[in-house]
Design a protein around this motif. Structure first.
Motif, PDB file in Angstrom:
ATOM      1  N   ASP A  87      -2.983   1.069  -8.450  1.00 31.09           N
ATOM      2  CA  ASP A  87      -3.410  -0.186  -7.820  1.00 31.09           C
ATOM      3  C   ASP A  87      -2.971  -0.299  -6.360  1.00 31.09           C
ATOM      4  OD1 ASP A  87      -4.599  -0.949 -10.197  1.00 31.09           O
ATOM      5  OD2 ASP A  87      -2.820  -2.007 -10.900  1.00 31.09           O
ATOM      6  N   LYS A  88      -2.029   0.547  -5.948  1.00 33.18           N
ATOM      7  CA  LYS A  88      -1.529   0.507  -4.572  1.00 33.18           C
ATOM      8  C   LYS A  88      -1.924   1.728  -3.744  1.00 33.18           C
ATOM      9  CE  LYS A  88       2.700  -2.236  -5.013  1.00 33.18           C
ATOM     10  NZ  LYS A  88       4.128  -2.241  -4.643  1.00 33.18           N
ATOM     11  N   VAL A  89      -2.260   2.832  -4.396  1.00 34.69           N
ATOM     12  CA  VAL A  89      -2.479   4.094  -3.684  1.00 34.69           C
ATOM     13  C   VAL A  89      -3.826   4.116  -2.973  1.00 34.69           C
ATOM     14  CG1 VAL A  89      -2.900   6.581  -3.983  1.00 34.69           C
ATOM     15  CG2 VAL A  89      -0.936   5.511  -5.071  1.00 34.69           C
ATOM     16  N   VAL A  90      -3.770   4.620  -1.744  1.00 37.34           N
ATOM     17  CA  VAL A  90      -4.957   4.948  -0.963  1.00 37.34           C
ATOM     18  C   VAL A  90      -4.760   6.383  -0.487  1.00 37.34           C
ATOM     19  CG1 VAL A  90      -6.325   4.442   1.096  1.00 37.34           C
ATOM     20  CG2 VAL A  90      -5.209   2.572  -0.148  1.00 37.34           C
ATOM     21  N   LEU A  91      -5.707   7.252  -0.824  1.00 39.40           N
ATOM     22  CA  LEU A  91      -5.653   8.627  -0.345  1.00 39.40           C
ATOM     23  C   LEU A  91      -6.310   8.660   1.031  1.00 39.40           C
ATOM     24  CD1 LEU A  91      -6.665  10.438  -3.642  1.00 39.40           C
ATOM     25  CD2 LEU A  91      -4.363   9.998  -2.762  1.00 39.40           C
ATOM     26  N   VAL A  92      -5.533   9.064   2.036  1.00 36.57           N
ATOM     27  CA  VAL A  92      -6.019   9.104   3.422  1.00 36.57           C
ATOM     28  C   VAL A  92      -5.907  10.560   3.876  1.00 36.57           C
ATOM     29  CG1 VAL A  92      -5.765   8.201   5.755  1.00 36.57           C
ATOM     30  CG2 VAL A  92      -5.136   6.768   3.795  1.00 36.57           C
TER      31      VAL A  92
ATOM     32  N   LYS B 241     -13.577  17.625  -1.140  1.00 40.05           N
ATOM     33  CA  LYS B 241     -12.278  17.093  -1.562  1.00 40.05           C
ATOM     34  C   LYS B 241     -12.478  15.895  -2.488  1.00 40.05           C
ATOM     35  CE  LYS B 241      -9.471  17.373   1.874  1.00 40.05           C
ATOM     36  NZ  LYS B 241      -8.701  17.079   3.109  1.00 40.05           N
ATOM     37  N   ARG B 242     -13.383  15.009  -2.104  1.00 40.44           N
ATOM     38  CA  ARG B 242     -13.653  13.823  -2.936  1.00 40.44           C
ATOM     39  C   ARG B 242     -14.196  14.233  -4.298  1.00 40.44           C
ATOM     40  NH1 ARG B 242     -11.907   9.668  -5.032  1.00 40.44           N
ATOM     41  NH2 ARG B 242     -13.351   8.000  -5.451  1.00 40.44           N
ATOM     42  N   ILE B 243     -15.122  15.173  -4.327  1.00 40.86           N
ATOM     43  CA  ILE B 243     -15.675  15.659  -5.605  1.00 40.86           C
ATOM     44  C   ILE B 243     -14.561  16.260  -6.453  1.00 40.86           C
ATOM     45  CG2 ILE B 243     -17.182  17.417  -6.642  1.00 40.86           C
ATOM     46  CD1 ILE B 243     -19.090  16.883  -4.200  1.00 40.86           C
ATOM     47  N   TRP B 244     -13.687  17.066  -5.840  1.00 41.60           N
ATOM     48  CA  TRP B 244     -12.582  17.686  -6.590  1.00 41.60           C
ATOM     49  C   TRP B 244     -11.680  16.606  -7.188  1.00 41.60           C
ATOM     50  CZ3 TRP B 244      -7.360  17.821  -7.022  1.00 41.60           C
ATOM     51  CH2 TRP B 244      -6.795  18.891  -7.707  1.00 41.60           C
TER      52      TRP B 244
ATOM     53  N   THR C  15       0.830  -1.201   0.000  1.00 40.29           N
ATOM     54  CA  THR C  15       0.000   0.000   0.000  1.00 40.29           C
ATOM     55  C   THR C  15       0.864   1.250   0.000  1.00 40.29           C
ATOM     56  OG1 THR C  15      -1.677  -1.175   1.309  1.00 40.29           O
ATOM     57  CG2 THR C  15      -1.819   1.226   1.281  1.00 40.29           C
ATOM     58  N   ILE C  16       0.408   2.247  -0.753  1.00 44.23           N
ATOM     59  CA  ILE C  16       1.016   3.577  -0.722  1.00 44.23           C
ATOM     60  C   ILE C  16      -0.077   4.517  -0.218  1.00 44.23           C
ATOM     61  CG2 ILE C  16       2.161   5.406  -2.025  1.00 44.23           C
ATOM     62  CD1 ILE C  16       2.756   3.184  -4.177  1.00 44.23           C
ATOM     63  N   ALA C  17       0.011   4.895   1.043  1.00 44.21           N
ATOM     64  CA  ALA C  17      -0.973   5.789   1.653  1.00 44.21           C
ATOM     65  C   ALA C  17      -0.476   7.222   1.507  1.00 44.21           C
ATOM     66  CB  ALA C  17      -1.168   5.432   3.124  1.00 44.21           C
ATOM     67  N   VAL C  18      -1.309   8.068   0.904  1.00 45.76           N
ATOM     68  CA  VAL C  18      -0.889   9.433   0.612  1.00 45.76           C
ATOM     69  C   VAL C  18      -1.927  10.410   1.146  1.00 45.76           C
ATOM     70  CG1 VAL C  18      -0.192  11.058  -1.196  1.00 45.76           C
ATOM     71  CG2 VAL C  18       0.237   8.614  -1.510  1.00 45.76           C
ATOM     72  N   ASP C  19      -1.461  11.404   1.878  1.00 46.90           N
ATOM     73  CA  ASP C  19      -2.310  12.502   2.314  1.00 46.90           C
ATOM     74  C   ASP C  19      -2.663  13.352   1.095  1.00 46.90           C
ATOM     75  OD1 ASP C  19      -3.572  14.400   4.051  1.00 46.90           O
ATOM     76  OD2 ASP C  19      -1.735  15.584   4.075  1.00 46.90           O
ATOM     77  N   VAL C  20      -3.759  14.076   1.172  1.00 47.22           N
ATOM     78  CA  VAL C  20      -4.171  14.921   0.052  1.00 47.22           C
ATOM     79  C   VAL C  20      -3.623  16.336   0.205  1.00 47.22           C
ATOM     80  CG1 VAL C  20      -6.144  15.912  -1.184  1.00 47.22           C
ATOM     81  CG2 VAL C  20      -6.217  13.524  -0.428  1.00 47.22           C
TER      82      VAL C  20
ATOM     83  N   ILE D  50      -9.230   6.078  -7.685  1.00 41.14           N
ATOM     84  CA  ILE D  50      -8.270   5.921  -6.592  1.00 41.14           C
ATOM     85  C   ILE D  50      -9.036   5.775  -5.276  1.00 41.14           C
ATOM     86  CG2 ILE D  50      -6.323   6.968  -5.373  1.00 41.14           C
ATOM     87  CD1 ILE D  50      -5.780   6.177  -8.347  1.00 41.14           C
ATOM     88  N   LYS D  51      -8.646   4.773  -4.487  1.00 42.36           N
ATOM     89  CA  LYS D  51      -9.300   4.553  -3.195  1.00 42.36           C
ATOM     90  C   LYS D  51      -9.121   5.789  -2.318  1.00 42.36           C
ATOM     91  CE  LYS D  51      -9.680   1.362   0.647  1.00 42.36           C
ATOM     92  NZ  LYS D  51      -9.184   0.187   1.321  1.00 42.36           N
ATOM     93  N   TYR D  52     -10.209   6.165  -1.635  1.00 43.68           N
ATOM     94  CA  TYR D  52     -10.242   7.395  -0.845  1.00 43.68           C
ATOM     95  C   TYR D  52     -10.797   7.094   0.540  1.00 43.68           C
ATOM     96  CZ  TYR D  52     -11.847  12.107   0.493  1.00 43.68           C
ATOM     97  OH  TYR D  52     -12.073  13.299   1.144  1.00 43.68           O
ATOM     98  N   ILE D  53     -10.069   7.512   1.570  1.00 46.79           N
ATOM     99  CA  ILE D  53     -10.535   7.371   2.945  1.00 46.79           C
ATOM    100  C   ILE D  53     -10.542   8.753   3.577  1.00 46.79           C
ATOM    101  CG2 ILE D  53     -10.099   6.374   5.223  1.00 46.79           C
ATOM    102  CD1 ILE D  53      -8.657   4.056   3.783  1.00 46.79           C
ATOM    103  N   GLY D  54     -11.733   9.225   3.925  1.00 46.19           N
ATOM    104  CA  GLY D  54     -11.884  10.498   4.616  1.00 46.19           C
ATOM    105  C   GLY D  54     -11.943  10.257   6.110  1.00 46.19           C
ATOM    106  N   VAL D  55     -11.048  10.880   6.844  1.00 49.77           N
ATOM    107  CA  VAL D  55     -10.931  10.683   8.286  1.00 49.77           C
ATOM    108  C   VAL D  55     -11.417  11.943   9.004  1.00 49.77           C
ATOM    109  CG1 VAL D  55      -9.316  10.179  10.173  1.00 49.77           C
ATOM    110  CG2 VAL D  55      -8.924   9.193   7.897  1.00 49.77           C
ATOM    111  N   PRO D  56     -12.376  11.811   9.934  1.00 47.50           N
ATOM    112  CA  PRO D  56     -12.820  12.981  10.702  1.00 47.50           C
ATOM    113  C   PRO D  56     -11.657  13.626  11.460  1.00 47.50           C
ATOM    114  CG  PRO D  56     -14.320  11.138  11.025  1.00 47.50           C
ATOM    115  CD  PRO D  56     -13.121  10.601  10.292  1.00 47.50           C
TER     116      PRO D  56
END
Length: 184
Positions: A96-101, A112-115, A19-24, A124-130
């Protein structure tokens, strides 16, 4: 250890993990520039983003934390924010490895998701964290985690942690000991 790594070294790390977890914010989009542009216009100033050292921007503008959150939630912010150079290409080359966290309140995470969808990252997989939660539970050990915030990086237990440097002497980056990159 405080080491700037090359793109080739980053690519090697990415090959070694699942996994490659990347902040936005300030990793793939230039949030700091958008914020400063809005604040310069609002307060009739000409501050460069490299001068910002405090999270709530009140080192240069008479802002409150709520005003900054409101900017991050505003349509104006999402109308002007842009990808950091080569970020989109990096994300797509590892899709295939990236997850935007990313962290934010409900409106910010939705906008952010709409943008991201409107700008070609719909697959790209997207995880929004409160805001009141940590990113750590969303990032597996077998990961490269790329973030611009020292606290986020230090809270996660993963194989590789890499800071995307925006302002090295800022309160959110100062004192980080680890791998660093300045750009994609």
């Amino acid at each position: 250890m405080n080491k700037y790594i090359t793109r080739q070294e980053l690519e090697q790390m990415c090959r070694e993990v699942e996994t490659i977890a990347v902040d936005v914010d300030d990793c793939i989009i230039d949030s700091l520039q958008a914020d400063v542009s809005i604040l310069n216009k609002r307060y009739n100033k000409n501050v460069d983003k490299s001068e910002i050292k405090c999270w709530n921007f009140n080192c240069h503008f008479p802002t409150t934390s709520q005003e900054i959150e409101d900017i991050f939630n505003s349509q104006e912010f999402f109308d002007i924010v842009q990808f950091k150079p080569n970020a989109k290409e990096f994300i797509l080359s590892h899709k295939d490895k990236v997850v935007l966290v990313t962290k934010g309140d409900e409106l910010n995470l939705l906008r952010k998701r709409i943008w991201l969808i409107e700008n070609g990252l719909q697959d790209i997989k997207y995880i929004g964290v409160p805001l009141n939660e940590s990113k750590d539970i969303h990032i597996p050990y077998d990961s490269v985690f790329i973030d611009d915030n020292k606290g986020n990086l230090e809270s996660v237990d993963c194989k590789y942690k890499v800071m995307m440097v925006t302002n090295e002497n800022s309160e959110w980056q100062s004192g980080y000991e680890g791998y660093r990159i300045r750009n994609w």
